[in-house]
Design a protein around this motif. Structure first.
Motif, PDB file in Angstrom:
ATOM      1  N   ASN A  33      64.876  20.329  99.699  1.00 22.37           N
ATOM      2  CA  ASN A  33      63.892  19.741  99.325  1.00 22.37           C
ATOM      3  C   ASN A  33      62.849  20.633  98.520  1.00 22.37           C
ATOM      4  OD1 ASN A  33      64.766  16.981 100.020  1.00 22.37           O
ATOM      5  ND2 ASN A  33      63.793  17.204 101.956  1.00 22.37           N
ATOM      6  N   ARG A  34      62.593  21.769  99.020  1.00 23.24           N
ATOM      7  CA  ARG A  34      61.701  22.953  98.567  1.00 23.24           C
ATOM      8  C   ARG A  34      62.344  23.711  97.450  1.00 23.24           C
ATOM      9  NH1 ARG A  34      61.466  26.818 101.673  1.00 23.24           N
ATOM     10  NH2 ARG A  34      62.786  26.298 103.389  1.00 23.24           N
ATOM     11  N   ASN A  35      63.466  23.697  97.351  1.00 23.15           N
ATOM     12  CA  ASN A  35      64.135  24.847  96.328  1.00 23.15           C
ATOM     13  C   ASN A  35      64.831  23.911  95.246  1.00 23.15           C
ATOM     14  OD1 ASN A  35      64.158  27.875  97.262  1.00 23.15           O
ATOM     15  ND2 ASN A  35      64.235  26.448  98.987  1.00 23.15           N
ATOM     16  N   ILE A  36      65.399  22.689  95.418  1.00 24.30           N
ATOM     17  CA  ILE A  36      66.124  21.958  94.520  1.00 24.30           C
ATOM     18  C   ILE A  36      65.666  20.293  94.793  1.00 24.30           C
ATOM     19  CG2 ILE A  36      68.339  21.559  93.398  1.00 24.30           C
ATOM     20  CD1 ILE A  36      69.486  23.833  94.737  1.00 24.30           C
ATOM     21  N   PRO A  37      64.622  20.295  94.180  1.00 26.43           N
ATOM     22  CA  PRO A  37      64.026  18.741  94.204  1.00 26.43           C
ATOM     23  C   PRO A  37      64.867  17.759  93.537  1.00 26.43           C
ATOM     24  CG  PRO A  37      62.393  20.296  93.722  1.00 26.43           C
ATOM     25  CD  PRO A  37      63.445  21.093  93.597  1.00 26.43           C
ATOM     26  N   SER A  38      65.147  16.516  93.943  1.00 26.12           N
ATOM     27  CA  SER A  38      65.769  15.433  93.466  1.00 26.12           C
ATOM     28  C   SER A  38      66.060  15.384  92.065  1.00 26.12           C
ATOM     29  CB  SER A  38      65.710  14.115  94.157  1.00 26.12           C
ATOM     30  OG  SER A  38      64.319  13.612  93.993  1.00 26.12           O
ATOM     31  N   ASP A  39      64.636  15.743  91.401  1.00 31.83           N
ATOM     32  CA  ASP A  39      64.669  15.349  89.914  1.00 31.83           C
ATOM     33  C   ASP A  39      65.332  16.457  89.061  1.00 31.83           C
ATOM     34  OD1 ASP A  39      62.735  17.275  90.890  1.00 31.83           O
ATOM     35  OD2 ASP A  39      61.611  16.782  89.019  1.00 31.83           O
ATOM     36  N   ILE A  40      65.665  17.634  89.768  1.00 26.62           N
ATOM     37  CA  ILE A  40      66.195  18.977  89.248  1.00 26.62           C
ATOM     38  C   ILE A  40      67.791  18.353  89.480  1.00 26.62           C
ATOM     39  CG2 ILE A  40      66.760  21.282  89.480  1.00 26.62           C
ATOM     40  CD1 ILE A  40      64.029  21.658  90.130  1.00 26.62           C
ATOM     41  N   ARG A  41      68.027  17.845  90.430  1.00 20.40           N
ATOM     42  CA  ARG A  41      69.627  17.489  90.759  1.00 20.40           C
ATOM     43  C   ARG A  41      70.103  16.555  89.834  1.00 20.40           C
ATOM     44  NH1 ARG A  41      68.783  16.205  97.257  1.00 20.40           N
ATOM     45  NH2 ARG A  41      67.207  18.133  97.611  1.00 20.40           N
ATOM     46  N   ASP A  42      69.129  15.840  89.126  1.00 14.30           N
ATOM     47  CA  ASP A  42      69.504  14.715  88.188  1.00 14.30           C
ATOM     48  C   ASP A  42      69.828  15.524  87.004  1.00 14.30           C
ATOM     49  OD1 ASP A  42      69.648  12.790  90.316  1.00 14.30           O
ATOM     50  OD2 ASP A  42      67.730  12.177  89.701  1.00 14.30           O
ATOM     51  N   GLN A  43      69.208  16.698  86.746  1.00 14.48           N
ATOM     52  CA  GLN A  43      69.433  17.083  85.336  1.00 14.48           C
ATOM     53  C   GLN A  43      70.769  17.618  84.883  1.00 14.48           C
ATOM     54  OE1 GLN A  43      66.319  20.180  85.146  1.00 14.48           O
ATOM     55  NE2 GLN A  43      64.740  18.721  85.512  1.00 14.48           N
ATOM     56  N   PRO A  44      71.408  17.557  83.861  1.00 14.22           N
ATOM     57  CA  PRO A  44      72.764  18.133  83.560  1.00 14.22           C
ATOM     58  C   PRO A  44      72.818  19.428  83.454  1.00 14.22           C
ATOM     59  CG  PRO A  44      71.846  16.758  81.765  1.00 14.22           C
ATOM     60  CD  PRO A  44      70.838  16.574  82.904  1.00 14.22           C
ATOM     61  N   ILE A  45      73.824  20.163  83.701  1.00 16.38           N
ATOM     62  CA  ILE A  45      73.986  21.521  83.474  1.00 16.38           C
ATOM     63  C   ILE A  45      74.161  21.670  82.039  1.00 16.38           C
ATOM     64  CG2 ILE A  45      75.354  23.577  83.911  1.00 16.38           C
ATOM     65  CD1 ILE A  45      75.599  22.618  86.844  1.00 16.38           C
ATOM     66  N   ALA A  46      73.537  22.826  81.432  1.00 15.97           N
ATOM     67  CA  ALA A  46      73.997  22.985  80.077  1.00 15.97           C
ATOM     68  C   ALA A  46      75.435  23.801  79.822  1.00 15.97           C
ATOM     69  CB  ALA A  46      73.009  23.912  79.704  1.00 15.97           C
ATOM     70  N   VAL A  47      76.391  23.060  79.215  1.00 19.83           N
ATOM     71  CA  VAL A  47      77.811  23.643  78.939  1.00 19.83           C
ATOM     72  C   VAL A  47      77.684  24.858  77.810  1.00 19.83           C
ATOM     73  CG1 VAL A  47      80.018  22.924  78.279  1.00 19.83           C
ATOM     74  CG2 VAL A  47      78.639  21.369  79.290  1.00 19.83           C
TER      75      VAL A  47
END
Length: 326
Positions: free
Chosen positions: A309-323
């Protein structure tokens, strides 16, 4: 795929001189597989090229499982210098595709997979390395090593290690009588054989560890959706002869190892994209985050949940990784 240069001589020595060699689907490693056909005979040729791969662990675990009356492929021949193994062909009737076509068989087949695990856990563990703290840590560290840089995240590495050490201590303490952990036990590694047995594949990384690991590997499948209801039914089935206290402890360890495994897989699938150019594995990340987020709701995973929760909030988890562009 072109067969390795040493394949024909290897097959000739085993009496497969006139065989056709046809490629079959591979996996996420450097290993490749070919179907060898000679008349009415069929076998699988594994190409595990050194120094990237070593087929000896696969051969050892296959023979160990067969000696315990599990359906692992028979080994017909081996050339360790070239990383070649000729093994029994279990055909193409895989659990994953069968359930895609016959969803009505889902509970029956998953019950079979749990029965197999229960039987395996009654047998002596294979003579392999233990699933210890160093191994658990190497695996979860794949997330800060690969996923976090891919998302341009600067995370608290020391806090990450501390959180995992806290939650994994009771799991490691419970491994005083370890079982064989196949480590990649899921629907794409199970073959449905003609004698109604389950054929086992992809077990070369087996370790001696906790009984919950392979169960969570099957029921929190990285590549196939398993409903919460089915997961709970199969977990309860596995625990049906346990006391309430034992079952409660097992469920805690199940959630911890599920979180550990899913954290590892997020790192591995990111590495497969970034390092190996296999971007298709990114398609699995939303499922892996859903599974991980479910696991860390268990109270015994509070330190890990807090770190995420402190390091990888849920909004970041939803962001796709740049290929990466080649």
């Amino acid at each position: 795929m072109t067969p390795p240069a040493a394949a024909q001589d290897f097959l000739n020595e085993l009496g497969w001189n006139d065989a056709d060699i046809l490629p079959v689907a591979g996996d996420a490693s450097f290993r490749r597989y070919f179907r060898v056909i000679s008349g009415d005979r069929k076998a699988i040729l594994m190409d595990a090229p050194p120094p990237h791969e070593d087929p000896r662990p696969f051969i050892y675990i296959a023979r160990h499982l067969k000696a315990q009356d599990f359906a692992a492929p028979e080994i017909f021949g081996e050339d360790l210098d070239h990383g070649l193994v000729l093994l029994e062909d279990f055909g193409d009737h895989r659990m994953r595709e069968h359930l895609d076509d016959h969803p009505e068989d889902e509970e029956t087949i998953y019950r079979q997979t749990v029965d197999l695990i229960k039987a395996l856990h009654q047998k002596p563990a294979a003579n392999t390395a233990e699933y210890d703290w160093d191994q658990y840590l190497r695996e979860v560290n794949l997330l800060p090593e690969w996923y976090c840089p891919a998302q341009s995240l600067d995370v608290d590495q020391a806090g990450f290690v501390d959180a995992w050490q806290t939650v994994l201590q009771p799991v490691i303490a419970a491994q005083t009588s370890p079982v064989t952990v196949l480590r990649d036990y899921h629907a794409e590694n199970i073959m449905l054989l003609d004698d109604n047995r389950l054929g086992l594949l992809d077990f070369q990384d087996a370790l001696a560890g906790h009984a919950a690991y392979d169960l969570v590997s099957m029921l929190q499948d990285a590549r196939r959706d398993v409903s919460d209801d089915l997961e709970e039914a199969m977990l309860a089935y596995y625990l049906d002869d346990r006391s309430a206290d034992d079952a409660g402890q097992f469920r805690s360890h199940y959630a911890i190892l599920g979180a550990q495994r899913n954290t590892k897989i997020i790192g591995i699938f990111t590495r497969l994209c970034i390092r190996d150019g296999k971007a298709r594995y990114l398609d699995f990340l939303p499922r892996m985050w859903r599974l991980l987020e479910k696991d860390v709701t268990h109270p015994d995973l509070a330190p890990v949940a807090d770190w995420f929760n402190r390091n990888i909030p849920s909004d970041i988890r939803d962001q796709p990784i740049a290929v990466p562009q080649v």
